[in-house]
Motif scaffolding. Structure first.
Motif, PDB file in Angstrom:
ATOM      1  N   GLU A   1       0.883  -1.049   0.082  1.00  0.00           N
ATOM      2  CA  GLU A   1      -0.214  -0.156   0.048  1.00  0.00           C
ATOM      3  C   GLU A   1       1.032   1.034  -0.090  1.00  0.00           C
ATOM      4  OE1 GLU A   1      -3.169  -2.088   2.487  1.00  0.00           O
ATOM      5  OE2 GLU A   1      -2.440  -1.141   3.262  1.00  0.00           O
ATOM      6  N   VAL A   2       2.210   1.565   0.843  1.00  0.00           N
ATOM      7  CA  VAL A   2       2.640   1.804   0.372  1.00  0.00           C
ATOM      8  C   VAL A   2       3.381   2.219  -0.889  1.00  0.00           C
ATOM      9  CG1 VAL A   2       4.794   3.336   1.675  1.00  0.00           C
ATOM     10  CG2 VAL A   2       3.362   2.122   3.037  1.00  0.00           C
ATOM     11  N   ARG A   3       4.081   1.348  -1.681  1.00  0.00           N
ATOM     12  CA  ARG A   3       4.283   1.318  -2.648  1.00  0.00           C
ATOM     13  C   ARG A   3       3.251   2.257  -3.720  1.00  0.00           C
ATOM     14  NH1 ARG A   3       7.350  -3.400  -1.441  1.00  0.00           N
ATOM     15  NH2 ARG A   3       5.124  -4.923  -2.534  1.00  0.00           N
ATOM     16  N   GLN A   4       2.006   1.806  -3.434  1.00  0.00           N
ATOM     17  CA  GLN A   4       1.406   1.856  -4.384  1.00  0.00           C
ATOM     18  C   GLN A   4       0.996   3.600  -3.709  1.00  0.00           C
ATOM     19  OE1 GLN A   4      -0.685   0.462  -6.554  1.00  0.00           O
ATOM     20  NE2 GLN A   4      -1.924   2.439  -7.320  1.00  0.00           N
ATOM     21  N   ALA A   5       0.786   4.193  -2.924  1.00  0.00           N
ATOM     22  CA  ALA A   5       0.642   5.813  -2.018  1.00  0.00           C
ATOM     23  C   ALA A   5       2.335   6.524  -3.848  1.00  0.00           C
ATOM     24  CB  ALA A   5       1.180   6.152  -1.737  1.00  0.00           C
ATOM     25  N   TYR A   6       3.315   5.768  -3.251  1.00  0.00           N
ATOM     26  CA  TYR A   6       3.951   6.787  -4.311  1.00  0.00           C
ATOM     27  C   TYR A   6       4.112   6.284  -5.502  1.00  0.00           C
ATOM     28  CZ  TYR A   6       7.921   6.875  -0.058  1.00  0.00           C
ATOM     29  OH  TYR A   6       8.829   7.279   0.645  1.00  0.00           O
TER      30      TYR A   6
END
Ligand code: CO
Length: 291
Positions: free
Chosen positions: A278-283
């Motif tokens: 989810e953090v990668r998706q945010a980036y």
């Protein structure tokens, strides 16, 4: 059987540990003290970060926080002195004035700047990050903004003043900020010299006291007094009643509590999600201009 020390009183919230804030630099070069969100205390669920800033040297703050994103939590800015201009990519803008609060729910994402509006003088305040539960991390961004005049101050015996930003005191004074997801209590407490402040906190909440000025005294589980000075944060044990005392010069502190989320936390800079994916998706979303 005789019982005396406070560890025999599960309703009493004693000091379970003390953490000292550490110097940090963030934004475009703002000097601040990081209290939560540092190695000694990565978080205190649901609180992810607490920064304190206080300087009358423009070099320490003038560069501010140019445009940057957030997703998955809330940023809470409380100013004691100075002015901070805020602008986001959805066209929301304003100035946080001395004594005012901005409770920003970043939710699924915003890009904003937080820039000192002054060229000189004292800038003092705090930024607290409050986590959001998984189900609400992708909610629409929202603001709760209140100037000093809209924040009630409860005056108690002996001149103790309790400014109620969020939550409700045991005497029924209710702060303007409402967040049912974590039910935060955010109090700014000022004690004249040698006074005692007692407050009943929600029983399951995590809570801490952060010393702003003077000396704050509170007992540990063995009944020994712990002294807090500027930049000291005391984590309080679970229970209800907290008792704080002031030293001979009086004291001022933040007393903050919130319901823990007890969810996995994945952090990546300005994004706080539940998983690394989810953090990668945010980036990715930020890079793709989707905020
Ligand atoms: Co920000």
């Amino acid at each position: 059987m005789q019982q005396s020390a406070s560890h025999d009183r599960p309703d009493i919230r004693s000091v379970s540990r003390v953490v000292r804030g550490m110097p940090a630099t963030d934004g475009a070069g703002v000097e601040l003290t990081r209290v939560i969100g540092q190695p000694a205390m990565p978080m205190l669920d649901p609180f992810l970060l607490l920064d304190a800033f206080r300087s009358d040297r423009p070099d320490d703050y003038i560069a501010g926080f140019p445009p940057h994103p957030h997703r998955g939590f809330e940023t809470v800015t409380y100013l004691l002195a100075g002015r901070m201009q805020h602008k986001d990519n959805a066209g929301h803008e304003g100035v946080i004035e001395p004594g005012g609060i901005q409770w920003m729910t970043a939710g699924r994402g915003i890009v904003h700047s937080e820039m000192p509006q002054q060229q000189a003088g004292l800038l003092e305040g705090f930024q607290l990050w409050v986590n959001l539960p998984a189900k609400h991390k992708m909610d629409a961004p929202a603001y709760q903004e209140h100037a000093v005049g809209a924040i009630p101050v409860e005056t108690r015996d002996s001149g103790i003043r309790v400014k109620v930003i969020a939550g409700v005191t045991q005497n029924g004074t209710r702060g303007p900020v409402v967040q049912p997801l974590t039910e935060p209590l955010y109090l700014d407490v000022e004690l004249p010299p040698g006074q005692v402040f007692t407050e009943r906190l929600p029983v399951g909440h995590n809570a801490f006291c952060y010393a702003i000025d003077g000396q704050v005294l509170a007992d540990d589980a063995d009944g020994n007094a712990v002294t807090l000075q500027r930049d000291d944060l005391a984590v309080l044990s679970h229970g209800t009643l907290v008792t704080l005392r002031s030293g001979g010069l009086g004291a001022r502190c933040l007393l903050i509590a919130g319901r823990p989320l007890n969810e996995p936390v994945a952090r990546g800079g300005p994004f706080v999600m539940n998983t690394k994916a989810e953090v990668r998706q945010a980036y990715d979303d930020y890079a793709a201009g989707l905020f």
